[in-house]
Scaffold this motif. Structure first.
Motif, PDB file in Angstrom:
ATOM      1  N   ALA A 257      30.377   8.183  27.641  1.00 41.74           N
ATOM      2  CA  ALA A 257      29.053   8.627  27.174  1.00 41.74           C
ATOM      3  C   ALA A 257      29.042   8.688  25.646  1.00 41.74           C
ATOM      4  O   ALA A 257      28.067   8.281  24.997  1.00 41.74           O
ATOM      5  N   LEU A 258      30.122   9.165  25.070  1.00 38.86           N
ATOM      6  CA  LEU A 258      30.217   9.210  23.602  1.00 38.86           C
ATOM      7  C   LEU A 258      30.223   7.796  23.022  1.00 38.86           C
ATOM      8  O   LEU A 258      29.613   7.533  21.989  1.00 38.86           O
ATOM      9  N   GLU A 259      30.896   6.884  23.720  1.00 36.92           N
ATOM     10  CA  GLU A 259      30.896   5.483  23.271  1.00 36.92           C
ATOM     11  C   GLU A 259      29.486   4.900  23.307  1.00 36.92           C
ATOM     12  O   GLU A 259      29.068   4.215  22.371  1.00 36.92           O
ATOM     13  N   ALA A 260      28.769   5.173  24.396  1.00 36.07           N
ATOM     14  CA  ALA A 260      27.385   4.676  24.515  1.00 36.07           C
ATOM     15  C   ALA A 260      26.543   5.220  23.359  1.00 36.07           C
ATOM     16  O   ALA A 260      25.781   4.484  22.720  1.00 36.07           O
ATOM     17  N   ARG A 261      26.696   6.497  23.091  1.00 34.05           N
ATOM     18  CA  ARG A 261      25.965   7.130  21.991  1.00 34.05           C
ATOM     19  C   ARG A 261      26.312   6.463  20.653  1.00 34.05           C
ATOM     20  O   ARG A 261      25.431   6.036  19.905  1.00 34.05           O
ATOM     21  N   ASP A 262      27.587   6.360  20.379  1.00 30.95           N
ATOM     22  CA  ASP A 262      28.015   5.932  19.048  1.00 30.95           C
ATOM     23  C   ASP A 262      27.830   4.430  18.826  1.00 30.95           C
ATOM     24  O   ASP A 262      27.396   4.005  17.756  1.00 30.95           O
ATOM     25  N   GLU A 263      28.130   3.636  19.847  1.00 30.35           N
ATOM     26  CA  GLU A 263      27.971   2.186  19.692  1.00 30.35           C
ATOM     27  C   GLU A 263      26.502   1.791  19.586  1.00 30.35           C
ATOM     28  O   GLU A 263      26.164   0.779  18.981  1.00 30.35           O
ATOM     29  N   SER A 264      25.622   2.600  20.181  1.00 30.87           N
ATOM     30  CA  SER A 264      24.186   2.252  20.164  1.00 30.87           C
ATOM     31  C   SER A 264      23.446   2.912  19.012  1.00 30.87           C
ATOM     32  O   SER A 264      22.250   2.668  18.825  1.00 30.87           O
ATOM     33  N   GLY A 265      24.126   3.786  18.282  1.00 27.88           N
ATOM     34  CA  GLY A 265      23.442   4.549  17.239  1.00 27.88           C
ATOM     35  C   GLY A 265      22.508   5.585  17.828  1.00 27.88           C
ATOM     36  O   GLY A 265      21.452   5.884  17.271  1.00 27.88           O
ATOM     37  N   GLY A 266      22.869   6.137  18.968  1.00 24.26           N
ATOM     38  CA  GLY A 266      22.007   7.099  19.654  1.00 24.26           C
ATOM     39  C   GLY A 266      22.412   8.544  19.437  1.00 24.26           C
ATOM     40  O   GLY A 266      23.147   8.863  18.489  1.00 24.26           O
ATOM     41  N   ILE A 267      21.930   9.398  20.314  1.00 22.31           N
ATOM     42  CA  ILE A 267      22.254  10.828  20.256  1.00 22.31           C
ATOM     43  C   ILE A 267      22.497  11.341  21.675  1.00 22.31           C
ATOM     44  O   ILE A 267      22.029  10.741  22.653  1.00 22.31           O
ATOM     45  N   ILE A 268      23.237  12.435  21.777  1.00 23.24           N
ATOM     46  CA  ILE A 268      23.225  13.226  23.019  1.00 23.24           C
ATOM     47  C   ILE A 268      22.877  14.642  22.594  1.00 23.24           C
ATOM     48  O   ILE A 268      23.562  15.249  21.770  1.00 23.24           O
ATOM     49  N   ASP A 269      21.760  15.132  23.097  1.00 22.56           N
ATOM     50  CA  ASP A 269      21.209  16.408  22.657  1.00 22.56           C
ATOM     51  C   ASP A 269      20.942  17.276  23.901  1.00 22.56           C
ATOM     52  O   ASP A 269      21.032  16.810  25.037  1.00 22.56           O
ATOM     53  N   ALA A 270      20.605  18.527  23.650  1.00 21.83           N
ATOM     54  CA  ALA A 270      20.298  19.441  24.756  1.00 21.83           C
ATOM     55  C   ALA A 270      18.819  19.791  24.754  1.00 21.83           C
ATOM     56  O   ALA A 270      18.192  19.849  23.695  1.00 21.83           O
ATOM     57  N   VAL A 271      18.286  20.025  25.948  1.00 21.76           N
ATOM     58  CA  VAL A 271      16.922  20.535  26.098  1.00 21.76           C
ATOM     59  C   VAL A 271      16.971  21.792  26.961  1.00 21.76           C
ATOM     60  O   VAL A 271      17.799  21.898  27.870  1.00 21.76           O
ATOM     61  N   THR A 272      16.101  22.741  26.645  1.00 21.62           N
ATOM     62  CA  THR A 272      16.107  24.011  27.378  1.00 21.62           C
ATOM     63  C   THR A 272      15.437  23.847  28.741  1.00 21.62           C
ATOM     64  O   THR A 272      14.679  22.893  28.967  1.00 21.62           O
ATOM     65  N   ASP A 273      15.688  24.788  29.632  1.00 19.82           N
ATOM     66  CA  ASP A 273      15.015  24.770  30.937  1.00 19.82           C
ATOM     67  C   ASP A 273      13.497  24.825  30.761  1.00 19.82           C
ATOM     68  O   ASP A 273      12.748  24.191  31.513  1.00 19.82           O
ATOM     69  N   GLU A 274      13.032  25.570  29.748  1.00 15.43           N
ATOM     70  CA  GLU A 274      11.583  25.651  29.487  1.00 15.43           C
ATOM     71  C   GLU A 274      11.031  24.282  29.104  1.00 15.43           C
ATOM     72  O   GLU A 274       9.970  23.870  29.572  1.00 15.43           O
ATOM     73  N   GLU A 275      11.767  23.573  28.268  1.00 14.30           N
ATOM     74  CA  GLU A 275      11.319  22.230  27.863  1.00 14.30           C
ATOM     75  C   GLU A 275      11.344  21.270  29.058  1.00 14.30           C
ATOM     76  O   GLU A 275      10.460  20.422  29.212  1.00 14.30           O
ATOM     77  N   ILE A 276      12.358  21.420  29.906  1.00 17.18           N
ATOM     78  CA  ILE A 276      12.463  20.572  31.103  1.00 17.18           C
ATOM     79  C   ILE A 276      11.264  20.823  32.027  1.00 17.18           C
ATOM     80  O   ILE A 276      10.612  19.882  32.501  1.00 17.18           O
ATOM     81  N   LEU A 277      10.951  22.093  32.251  1.00 22.03           N
ATOM     82  CA  LEU A 277       9.840  22.417  33.155  1.00 22.03           C
ATOM     83  C   LEU A 277       8.496  21.984  32.572  1.00 22.03           C
ATOM     84  O   LEU A 277       7.612  21.537  33.310  1.00 22.03           O
ATOM     85  N   ALA A 278       8.356  22.097  31.257  1.00 22.35           N
ATOM     86  CA  ALA A 278       7.108  21.656  30.617  1.00 22.35           C
ATOM     87  C   ALA A 278       6.934  20.150  30.821  1.00 22.35           C
ATOM     88  O   ALA A 278       5.837  19.675  31.159  1.00 22.35           O
ATOM     89  N   ALA A 279       8.015  19.396  30.643  1.00 22.97           N
ATOM     90  CA  ALA A 279       7.943  17.938  30.815  1.00 22.97           C
ATOM     91  C   ALA A 279       7.680  17.577  32.277  1.00 22.97           C
ATOM     92  O   ALA A 279       6.907  16.652  32.580  1.00 22.97           O
ATOM     93  N   TYR A 280       8.302  18.320  33.164  1.00 21.68           N
ATOM     94  CA  TYR A 280       8.144  18.121  34.620  1.00 21.68           C
ATOM     95  C   TYR A 280       6.675  18.287  35.019  1.00 21.68           C
ATOM     96  O   TYR A 280       6.116  17.478  35.757  1.00 21.68           O
ATOM     97  N   LYS A 281       6.033  19.304  34.452  1.00 25.68           N
ATOM     98  CA  LYS A 281       4.612  19.538  34.749  1.00 25.68           C
ATOM     99  C   LYS A 281       3.729  18.473  34.101  1.00 25.68           C
ATOM    100  O   LYS A 281       2.795  17.982  34.732  1.00 25.68           O
TER     101      LYS A 281
END
Ligand code: AN7
Length: 351
Positions: free
Chosen positions: A251-275
């Motif tokens: 996963a770190l390789e995918a992030r770094d080789e692609s110039g991406g990120i791995i970040d966290a989202v809160t349960d509140e943000e997850i539920l907001a997106a779900y709705k």
């Protein structure tokens, strides 16, 4: 007749003349263009990959069909996995389809009801473990070292091979790779698989580039983001309630080789997106899947995703897996009425 991923992408898969070309109709899932959410966010090209449209309602089927075909090729009679739910549902389905005995280890109290119902319906042997997913995975790894039982978790490389076909489909549908691929991260097999798929498609000149990989963990279960194992992971998104991902390194390789990120989202943000997905787009995914959209929205707000870029959010599983959650957070009252037309008419007109 449906081809399935083994047939469709056989030239990219570890298939031999002895591989049984099984399928339950996995793959070929819709890539739906965002309608209202894109407009709200000001994004020009936002798409959702609807992996809940797979036969057991999650992306796991792509990898499971390959892993089970390989298990049969190796003359295995039994398959086993640890699971937060979707892997067990998928293993149970393909196990039943191929007349294998299927054993699934699931953490007690933290698997959505629909997923357990599937494992029961398909006839799997279900062991409910008084522990979490990480502990269950450790046990099945040890058990498959001791006994000739096929391990079908994503530590099995055949799972990753099958799952990379989703990246091929995204690229095929868009005519090239997207600029950003947003995806939930649990055990980190899927982000590993997508990256492998995009890399292979670029190497074989099916695409001109590969996307930046944006992976998202739940805040209470974010070992990769924090850089340390989480002993007691917590999140409402039970599918990604994982504290020690098996595919951490890739996963770190995918992030770094692609110039991406791995970040966290809160349960509140997850539920907001779900709705939002359900109410603005008519797409009902499970909460773990909504982590990709929550993360995409956070990244757009931070300016990490420019608004004119092509963005794909992977919606990994169906909302029907977890009906209890939808009901728990419901804010639309159900109104009970009799059979008096006048009462019903008044109710309809007052809405
Ligand atoms: C809907 O079923 O780990 O990062 O045991 O069910 O490849 O683990 C499920 C994971 C995302 C995370 N979305 O994918 C299991 C299991 C859904 C999931 C993930 C899962 P990985």
């Amino acid at each position: 007749m449906t081809q399935g991923v083994l047939q469709t992408y056989h030239e990219f898969l570890p298939i031999t003349p002895a591989t049984p070309m099984i399928t339950l109709g996995e793959g070929n899932t819709p890539l739906v263009r965002s309608h209202r959410l894109a407009e709200q966010l000001g994004l020009d090209h936002l798409y959702f990959k609807l992996e809940g449209s797979n036969p057991t309602g999650s992306f796991k089927d792509r990898g499971m069909v390959m892993a089970v075909a390989n298990a049969i090729e190796n003359q295995s009679k039994t398959i086993i996995c640890a699971s937060t739910g979707n892997t067990s549902a998928s293993a149970a389905a393909y196990g039943a389809h191929c007349n294998l005995s299927t054993v699934v280890l699931v953490p007690k109290g933290n698997v959505a009801r629909g997923k357990i119902a599937q494992a029961i319906a398909y006839g799997a042997n279900i062991l409910v473990i008084k522990g979490n997913f990480d502990q269950a995975l450790t046990m099945v790894r040890e058990l498959t070292r001791r006994h000739p039982i096929a391990l079908v978790n994503s530590v099995n490389p055949y799972r990753i091979e099958g799952q990379k076909t989703a990246a091929f489909e995204v690229a095929d549908a868009l005519g090239d790779a997207p600029d950003f691929l947003c995806i939930p991260v649990g055990n980190a097999g899927n982000i590993t698989a997508y990256w492998k798929g995009f890399e292979e498609y670029q190497e074989t000149e099916h695409t001109t580039h590969s996307p930046q990989m944006f992976g998202f963990q739940a805040e209470g279960s974010a070992p990769i983001v924090r850089g340390e194992i989480i002993e007691n992971p917590e999140t409402i998104a039970s599918a990604i309630r994982i504290g020690n991902p098996a595919s951490w390194k890739t996963a770190l390789e995918a992030r770094d080789e692609s110039g991406g990120i791995i970040d966290a989202v809160t349960d509140e943000e997850i539920l907001a997106a779900y709705k939002l997905l359900a109410r603005l787009e008519g797409i009902f995914c499970e909460p773990a899947s909504a982590a990709s959209v929550a993360g995409m929205m956070k990244s757009v707000a931070k300016g990490l995703i420019p608004k004119d870029k092509k963005v794909v959010c992977v919606l990994t599983g169906s909302g029907l897996k977890d009906p209890d959650l939808a009901n728990q957070i419901a804010d639309i009252p159900l109104r009970e009425l009799g059979t008096e037309i006048d009462d019903v008419e008044r109710a309809v007109l007052s809405m």
